[in-house]
Each structure stands twice: as C-alpha cells, then as structure tokens.
Design an enzyme around this catalytic site. Structure first.
Site, mmCIF file in Angstrom:
data_model
loop_
_atom_site.group_PDB
_atom_site.id
_atom_site.type_symbol
_atom_site.label_atom_id
_atom_site.label_comp_id
_atom_site.label_asym_id
_atom_site.label_seq_id
_atom_site.Cartn_x
_atom_site.Cartn_y
_atom_site.Cartn_z
ATOM 1 C CG HIS A 160 -0.182 0.011 2.429
ATOM 2 N ND1 HIS A 160 0.273 -1.305 3.042
ATOM 3 C CD2 HIS A 160 -0.140 0.936 3.564
ATOM 4 C CE1 HIS A 160 0.610 -0.964 4.262
ATOM 5 N NE2 HIS A 160 0.757 0.336 4.554
ATOM 6 C CG HIS A 210 1.011 5.443 4.165
ATOM 7 N ND1 HIS A 210 0.121 5.263 5.300
ATOM 8 C CD2 HIS A 210 1.812 4.197 4.096
ATOM 9 C CE1 HIS A 210 0.784 4.089 6.079
ATOM 10 N NE2 HIS A 210 1.472 3.308 5.360
#
Length: 141
Positions: free
Chosen positions: A98, A100
C-alpha cells in the site's frame, strides 16, 4: 491468511472507502498522521512493493496521483507525502502492499527524523557499482 486490507477489499471490515476500481481501493487510514491520511492498495494481495506485477503497479500509481491531487485541493493542505513502507525495518505493519498519502501542513509538527550518512572516499562509487551491476539502461524495465 487473515489480512485486514483483504477484509476491507471484501467489505468484511469497516473502512471509509474513498475510491474503488477493478484493481485499486483507497480508504482513510484508521491511525492518521494528519486527518485525511489515505491508503491506496492493490485489491489483490501482494505482500510488498517488489512482489507487485508492473501492470498492477501502473493502476495503483495512477490512482495515487489522482487521489493526491484531490486531497491537496479539497483539504487545502500545503503539500503531501507519498510513502511506501517496505519490510519491517521500514515500518511496514500490514503485509499488503500500500501507498500512504499524508496531507501536510506548515505547522503540523510531523517530521521524518533523518540520521543522514556521509560516504567516505570511494564508498559512494562502491555502492553505485553494486547496484549498477544488475541494472540495464534500455529506456524501459
């Protein structure tokens, strides 16, 4: 495997979803650095950045660019950080790849604490040679 992000993709865990496509899901981070801190993930489970196929990565980075632009405009932030934590030593706590997107404000009191190093003599060249030995510059990867 019990992955909280996979559970969010499957709508089995609560999240504030911001964006969803065939390959990408984006939602607010439950423990934000600043309000609006957003995660952008692959819908398929990949443990880290290196394991993501390039075609999947292309979908994610396009979404990151679009979402970051919206965050910048709608939250009136002064800037933003885009961060990937890859591996435990880098602070990765959820083993699902992922990005941020962290909205930043001039007085938000958030700082990366850097302990910058200095190369000695030929050490920079030695590191560069190690890395270059495996890379080919053909215009594309």
């Amino acid at each position: 495997m019990n992955c909280i992000f996979c559970n969010i993709v499957e709508h089995k865990a609560h999240s504030e979803i911001l964006y969803e496509s065939e390959n990408v899901l984006s939602f607010l981070d439950i423990n934000p650095v600043n309000f609006g801190h957003t995660l952008v993930i692959t819908k398929k489970h990949y443990g880290d950045f290196i394991s993501v196929p390039k075609n999947e990565l292309a979908h994610v980075i396009k979404a990151v660019q679009t979402i970051a632009g919206v965050i910048k405009t709608k939250l009136n932030c002064d800037g933003f950080n885009i961060v990937i934590n890859n591996g435990i030593a880098a602070g990765q706590t959820v083993k699902h790849f992922h990005f941020h997107i962290i909205p930043r404000f001039h007085n938000d009191d958030f700082r990366f604490k850097l302990n910058l190093k200095k190369y000695s003599d030929n050490l920079m060249k030695e590191y560069a040679d190690k890395i270059r030995a495996e890379l080919k510059f053909e215009g594309t990867f």
